[in-house]
Structures are given as structure tokens and as C-alpha cells.
Design a protein around this motif. Structure first.
Motif, PDB file in Angstrom:
ATOM      1  N   LEU A  77      57.546 -59.028 104.059  1.00  0.00           N
ATOM      2  CA  LEU A  77      57.964 -57.748 104.859  1.00  0.00           C
ATOM      3  C   LEU A  77      58.976 -56.948 104.158  1.00  0.00           C
ATOM      4  CD1 LEU A  77      58.324 -56.615 107.902  1.00  0.00           C
ATOM      5  CD2 LEU A  77      60.234 -58.091 108.258  1.00  0.00           C
ATOM      6  N   GLN A  78      60.035 -57.659 103.523  1.00  0.00           N
ATOM      7  CA  GLN A  78      61.079 -57.024 102.571  1.00  0.00           C
ATOM      8  C   GLN A  78      60.259 -56.278 101.705  1.00  0.00           C
ATOM      9  OE1 GLN A  78      63.171 -60.036 100.519  1.00  0.00           O
ATOM     10  NE2 GLN A  78      65.196 -59.274 101.187  1.00  0.00           N
ATOM     11  N   ALA A  79      59.306 -56.666 100.847  1.00  0.00           N
ATOM     12  CA  ALA A  79      58.634 -55.956  99.791  1.00  0.00           C
ATOM     13  C   ALA A  79      58.032 -54.743 100.365  1.00  0.00           C
ATOM     14  CB  ALA A  79      57.649 -56.845  99.111  1.00  0.00           C
ATOM     15  N   THR A  80      57.293 -54.871 101.539  1.00  0.00           N
ATOM     16  CA  THR A  80      56.542 -53.689 102.213  1.00  0.00           C
ATOM     17  C   THR A  80      57.392 -52.722 102.510  1.00  0.00           C
ATOM     18  OG1 THR A  80      56.115 -54.833 104.150  1.00  0.00           O
ATOM     19  CG2 THR A  80      54.098 -54.992 102.520  1.00  0.00           C
ATOM     20  N   THR A  81      58.590 -53.080 103.181  1.00  0.00           N
ATOM     21  CA  THR A  81      59.408 -52.158 103.656  1.00  0.00           C
ATOM     22  C   THR A  81      59.965 -51.201 102.547  1.00  0.00           C
ATOM     23  OG1 THR A  81      60.095 -53.702 105.483  1.00  0.00           O
ATOM     24  CG2 THR A  81      61.349 -51.921 105.254  1.00  0.00           C
ATOM     25  N   LEU A  82      60.340 -52.212 101.567  1.00  0.00           N
ATOM     26  CA  LEU A  82      60.777 -51.368 100.327  1.00  0.00           C
ATOM     27  C   LEU A  82      60.023 -50.321  99.805  1.00  0.00           C
ATOM     28  CD1 LEU A  82      63.200 -53.829  98.781  1.00  0.00           C
ATOM     29  CD2 LEU A  82      64.016 -52.103  99.961  1.00  0.00           C
ATOM     30  N   MET A  83      58.625 -50.687  99.777  1.00  0.00           N
ATOM     31  CA  MET A  83      57.617 -49.927  99.220  1.00  0.00           C
ATOM     32  C   MET A  83      57.330 -48.634 100.067  1.00  0.00           C
ATOM     33  SD  MET A  83      54.512 -52.423  98.603  1.00  0.00           S
ATOM     34  CE  MET A  83      53.212 -51.143  99.148  1.00  0.00           C
ATOM     35  N   ARG A  84      57.592 -48.594 101.290  1.00  0.00           N
ATOM     36  CA  ARG A  84      57.273 -47.280 102.155  1.00  0.00           C
ATOM     37  C   ARG A  84      58.232 -46.550 102.036  1.00  0.00           C
ATOM     38  NH1 ARG A  84      58.752 -44.565 105.560  1.00  0.00           N
ATOM     39  NH2 ARG A  84      60.908 -45.526 105.135  1.00  0.00           N
ATOM     40  N   PHE A  85      57.349 -45.084 101.780  1.00  0.00           N
ATOM     41  CA  PHE A  85      58.297 -43.753 101.636  1.00  0.00           C
ATOM     42  C   PHE A  85      57.576 -42.853 102.479  1.00  0.00           C
ATOM     43  CE2 PHE A  85      58.740 -45.636  97.595  1.00  0.00           C
ATOM     44  CZ  PHE A  85      60.191 -45.996  97.468  1.00  0.00           C
ATOM     45  N   THR A  86      58.263 -41.864 102.961  1.00  0.00           N
ATOM     46  CA  THR A  86      57.578 -40.387 103.292  1.00  0.00           C
ATOM     47  C   THR A  86      57.244 -39.793 102.090  1.00  0.00           C
ATOM     48  OG1 THR A  86      59.332 -40.407 105.269  1.00  0.00           O
ATOM     49  CG2 THR A  86      58.022 -38.405 104.569  1.00  0.00           C
ATOM     50  N   ASN A  87      56.143 -39.454 102.126  1.00  0.00           N
ATOM     51  CA  ASN A  87      55.697 -38.646 100.947  1.00  0.00           C
ATOM     52  C   ASN A  87      55.247 -37.338 101.395  1.00  0.00           C
ATOM     53  OD1 ASN A  87      54.275 -37.657  98.787  1.00  0.00           O
ATOM     54  ND2 ASN A  87      53.991 -39.863  97.842  1.00  0.00           N
ATOM     55  N   ARG A  88      55.986 -36.019 100.890  1.00  0.00           N
ATOM     56  CA  ARG A  88      55.973 -34.729 101.174  1.00  0.00           C
ATOM     57  C   ARG A  88      55.087 -33.852 100.342  1.00  0.00           C
ATOM     58  NH1 ARG A  88      61.045 -36.726 102.423  1.00  0.00           N
ATOM     59  NH2 ARG A  88      61.561 -36.799 104.489  1.00  0.00           N
ATOM     60  N   GLY A  89      54.540 -34.556  99.302  1.00  0.00           N
ATOM     61  CA  GLY A  89      53.656 -33.906  98.341  1.00  0.00           C
ATOM     62  C   GLY A  89      52.273 -33.808  98.524  1.00  0.00           C
ATOM     63  N   PRO A  90      51.269 -33.162  97.855  1.00  0.00           N
ATOM     64  CA  PRO A  90      49.869 -33.026  98.032  1.00  0.00           C
ATOM     65  C   PRO A  90      49.396 -34.126  98.256  1.00  0.00           C
ATOM     66  CG  PRO A  90      50.615 -31.659  95.958  1.00  0.00           C
ATOM     67  CD  PRO A  90      51.858 -32.506  96.567  1.00  0.00           C
ATOM     68  N   TYR A  91      48.201 -34.441  98.840  1.00  0.00           N
ATOM     69  CA  TYR A  91      47.425 -35.678  99.086  1.00  0.00           C
ATOM     70  C   TYR A  91      45.990 -35.412  98.481  1.00  0.00           C
ATOM     71  CZ  TYR A  91      50.906 -37.354 102.510  1.00  0.00           C
ATOM     72  OH  TYR A  91      51.874 -37.816 103.133  1.00  0.00           O
ATOM     73  N   SER A 123      51.328 -37.999  93.891  1.00  0.00           N
ATOM     74  CA  SER A 123      52.750 -38.364  93.126  1.00  0.00           C
ATOM     75  C   SER A 123      53.483 -39.475  94.026  1.00  0.00           C
ATOM     76  CB  SER A 123      53.503 -37.385  92.593  1.00  0.00           C
ATOM     77  OG  SER A 123      52.786 -36.293  91.998  1.00  0.00           O
ATOM     78  N   PRO A 124      54.118 -40.197  93.252  1.00  0.00           N
ATOM     79  CA  PRO A 124      54.981 -41.093  94.295  1.00  0.00           C
ATOM     80  C   PRO A 124      56.167 -40.441  94.692  1.00  0.00           C
ATOM     81  CG  PRO A 124      54.988 -41.843  91.629  1.00  0.00           C
ATOM     82  CD  PRO A 124      54.260 -40.814  91.752  1.00  0.00           C
ATOM     83  N   ALA A 125      56.563 -40.955  95.847  1.00  0.00           N
ATOM     84  CA  ALA A 125      58.000 -40.269  96.589  1.00  0.00           C
ATOM     85  C   ALA A 125      59.092 -41.096  95.953  1.00  0.00           C
ATOM     86  CB  ALA A 125      57.944 -40.488  98.012  1.00  0.00           C
ATOM     87  N   THR A 126      60.116 -40.532  96.252  1.00  0.00           N
ATOM     88  CA  THR A 126      61.526 -41.278  95.887  1.00  0.00           C
ATOM     89  C   THR A 126      62.455 -41.671  96.976  1.00  0.00           C
ATOM     90  OG1 THR A 126      62.657 -39.044  95.847  1.00  0.00           O
ATOM     91  CG2 THR A 126      61.574 -39.801  93.631  1.00  0.00           C
ATOM     92  N   ARG A 127      63.185 -42.616  96.676  1.00  0.00           N
ATOM     93  CA  ARG A 127      63.945 -43.360  97.835  1.00  0.00           C
ATOM     94  C   ARG A 127      64.935 -42.615  98.205  1.00  0.00           C
ATOM     95  NH1 ARG A 127      63.307 -48.293  98.648  1.00  0.00           N
ATOM     96  NH2 ARG A 127      62.382 -48.740  96.762  1.00  0.00           N
TER      97      ARG A 127
END
Ligand SMILES: Cc1cc2nc3c(=O)[nH]c(=O)nc-3n(C[C@H](O)[C@H](O)[C@H](O)COP(=O)(O)O)c2cc1C
Length: 350
Positions: free
Chosen positions: A125-139, A335-339
Motif C-alpha cells: 500500500l505504501q509503495a502504490t500510494t507513493l507511485m500515484r500521481f496526477t498526470n496532466r500531460g498528453p496520454y 511522460s511521468p509526473a512529478t511529486r
């Protein structure tokens, strides 16, 4: 460690996960108290080992520039609580939630120690929570297929919240047009923009605990872009930003992004009650995390729901009887999002 010390330690560990919950403007409008004074509610069966924790609004952190933002505050706190309870369950507590919704207290968690500790699930849970970001770039253009979508929503509490996958290009274009027509409202309403602007951290090196850095909103941008945006979009320069057409420019950019997105995800409920928004948060927490595990990103489009006219038009486009509580772009980010920054546990736990 005595029982009390162990409980406090476990709660802090759980909060260290929950504090990464997404929230509107990253305002993190929650606070948590350990309490002995439990209201006299029939459904609460206190035992010798009972521990009580309240989840409340931190009023100084809530978004208030529009009445519709209250719903987003409940959703944000719902996501936070879902992560908190999941983490506490894995730490070996049975968690009962008692809805209060009075004087800023949203709910009471009744916690009872059990023998079932799952350190592995906690770490996951810790790992997936830290992996999750809002990504506002192109898909990417890749479509989410039925199997992937069903797996995404398998943990939805279908009694309260329903979801819908929008992958019809004509529908997506209509929604993009709605964005083009109405997303400027975010920037052109001075009170709303003043509030949003106060959450933008223009200095990348500034240590912040909430809000977003420019890189979170726009990806990597030049120093010149940052300075120009900071100046033109400053609420003091409201007229200037209108004259140079910033609201329309931003709305057009977002509309183009939506138009090129292969699918959107929508969540609806019978009504727009506090409890519906809260349940949405609980479900969204699971769906958003699952999406991240499946390599999919979310980009909420709340501007469509914050004002009555686009909200009604969206309802017509979707042909839904239910109220739309949340809409987001969904897809594989290019592209990846940032924290984004977060509050520390000590600031959340009173
Ligand atoms: C209820 C809710 C509404 C949101 N609405 C928007 C939105 O309209 N536009 C946007 O770009 N992000 C939106 N977000 C995403 C937040 O800005 C984001 O969660 C926050 O900045 C923290 O970043 P992170 O999700 O990458 O951790 C929303 C999040 C929540 C929970």
C-alpha cells in the motif's frame, strides 16, 4: 513498547501513507485527533481495547471560493480516510467508520486491535500510494479495454457510486468543447483564481507542504515561462491577463488535451450530498491506486463540475439521470509526473 505507545506508533505509520492522498489543489484539508470522548451513538460498542480517532476538516485549509468546492473537500477527505483505514487494517486493527458530519468532524474511527497484521500488504500500500500521481500531460492513444476497465472498478461500492467509461470520440469532442467554453471560468473569476494562485509554488526550490509547483502543473517549463506566467496571472493583474487572453489560452490548451485523450472516466451518484462526495472519495482512492498499478493515469477536470452551466451541459451530453461528481482524463501518460508537496504527519495529527 506499551499498548498506548504501539497504537500511537501504528497510527503515525498509517498517517504517513494517508498523507499522500490526492486532494483538490493539494490543499489536504484534513486533520486527525485521538479522542476518548466518544459521542453516545448506539452503533458504537466500546470495549476495553477500543481506540477512537476523528477525521475532521482543517478549516484553515479548505477551499471556499465556490460553494461547489465543499463536495471536493469531502471527496479529498474520503480518499484520505480510505488510505488511513486500509493502512490501519494492515497494521492489525479492525476499523469501524461512524459518520458524524457535524461541527467539522466528518467521522469517528473505532479501532480494535486484532491478531491479523499484514506487513507485506502494508508495504505494498505504501509503495502504490507513493507511485500515484496526477498526470496532466498528453496520454497515448491506447484505449482501455473492457477487461482493464472492469478490473479498475471492481472494488467500487456500487450501491452509492457508479462509474462510466467515455471512449466515444464524438462524446469526448463535445466534452472538449465544453472545456474550451468554460475552463476559462477558473481564471476569469477573480475570487476563484486568487485562491488557486495562492496554491502555486513558483520557486521550485521552496520547501512547501501543500499546493503545486509549476512543474506539477505544466511539466518542465523554462524560467522565462515561469516568470511571465507568475506576472501575467497574478490576481493583481487580472485585467491584463484578460486583455492578453490568458483564460482563453489556458482553456484552449486544456480542451486540446481532452480532445486527444482516448477516454474519460466519470463517477456519478443519486445526489450531491456530503455523504455521496465522501463515498466517492473512498471509492476513488481504490480506483486511482488500481489505475496506477495498471499503468494508467488520472487527470481530473473539476472545472466542468464547479459551475452550474457546464455541469448541466455535461449531464445532457452524458445523458445521465444521476449527478456527476467527478470526471477525469484516463490513459497511459506519455511522460511521468512529478511529486507534489505534502504535509508532515505532525501537522495532521493533533
Ligand atoms: C476531488 C479532486 C479534484 C481535483 N480536481 C483537479 C482538477 O480539476 N484539475 C487538476 O489538474 N487536478 C485536480 N485534482 C488533482 C490534485 O490537484 C492533485 O491530487 C494534487 O495536486 C496532488 O497531486 P498528486 O495527485 O500528483 O499527488 C483533483 C483532486 C481531487 C482529489
Amino acid at each position: 513498547m506499551n499498548k498506548n505507545e504501539k497504537f500511537n506508533h501504528d497510527l503515525k505509520m498509517a498517517l504517513d501513507i494517508a498523507r499522500h492522498a490526492p486532494s483538490s489543489h493539494n490543499c489536504q484539508p484534513w486533520c486527525v485527533n485521538v479522542t476518548d470522548s466518544v459521542p453516545n451513538i448506539d452503533s458504537i460498542k466500546t470495549t476495553q481495547n477500543s481506540r477512537f480517532v476523528t477525521v475532521s476538516f482543517d478549516e484553515s485549509r479548505m477551499l471556499t471560493s465556490l460553494p461547489s468546492l465543499t463536495g471536493e473537500m469531502y471527496t479529498s477527505c474520503g480518499i484520505f480516510t480510505e488510505l488511513l483505514t486500509q493502512a490501519l487494517v494492515f497494521k492489525g486493527y479492525q476499523c469501524e467508520e461512524h459518520w458524524i458530519d457535524n461541527e467539522g468532524i466528518i467521522l469517528i474511527l473505532h479501532l480494535l486491535p486484532t491478531e491479523t497484521v499484514s506487513n507485506h500488504a502494508f508495504e505494498q500500500l505504501q509503495a502504490t500510494t507513493l507511485m500515484r500521481f496526477t498526470n496532466r500531460g498528453p496520454y497515448e492513444q491506447t484505449k482501455v479495454d473492457t477487461r482493464e476497465y472492469e478490473s479498475l472498478i471492481e472494488n467500487l461500492n456500487t450501491k452509492a457510486i457508479h462509474s462510466q467509461l467515455i471512449n466515444n470520440p464524438t462524446l469526448i469532442s463535445s466534452i472538449a468543447n465544453l472545456i474550451e467554453d468554460y475552463a476559462g471560468l477558473d481564471f476569469s473569476n477573480k475570487k476563484v483564481w486568487q485562491e488557486t494562485y495562492s496554491f502555486i509554488r513558483f520557486n521550485d526550490n521552496e520547501t512547501a507542504e501543500d499546493g503545486f509547483y509549476m512543474r506539477n502543473l505544466f511539466g518542465p517549463v523554462s524560467w522565462a515561462f515561469k516568470q511571465a506566467f507568475k506576472f501575467i496571472s497574478h490576481p493583481k493583474n487580472h485585467m491584463l491577463s484578460k486583455i492578453v487572453g490568458l483564460p482563453n489560452y489556458m482553456a484552449k490548451g486544456l480542451a486540446e488535451l481532452v480532445d486527444s485523450t482516448p477516454q474519460l472516466i466519470v463517477f456519478t451518484a443519486k445526489n450531491k450530498s456530503n455523504s455521496s462526495y465522501w463515498h466517492l472519495g473512498k471509492d476513488l482512492s481504490k480506483v486511482w491506486q488500481k489505475a496506477q498499478i495498471q499503468g494508467l493515469s488520472f487527470h481530473p477536470l473539476s472545472v466542468l463540475l464547479q459551475n452550474e452551466t457546464p455541469r448541466k451541459k455535461l449531464k445532457n451530453i452524458l445523458g445521465n439521470k444521476e449527478e456527476t461528481l467527478f470526471i477525469a482524463r484516463l490513459g497511459t501518460a506519455q511522460s511521468p509526473a512529478t511529486r507534489a508537496p505534502r504535509r508532515q504527519v505532525a501537522s495532521i495529527l493533533n
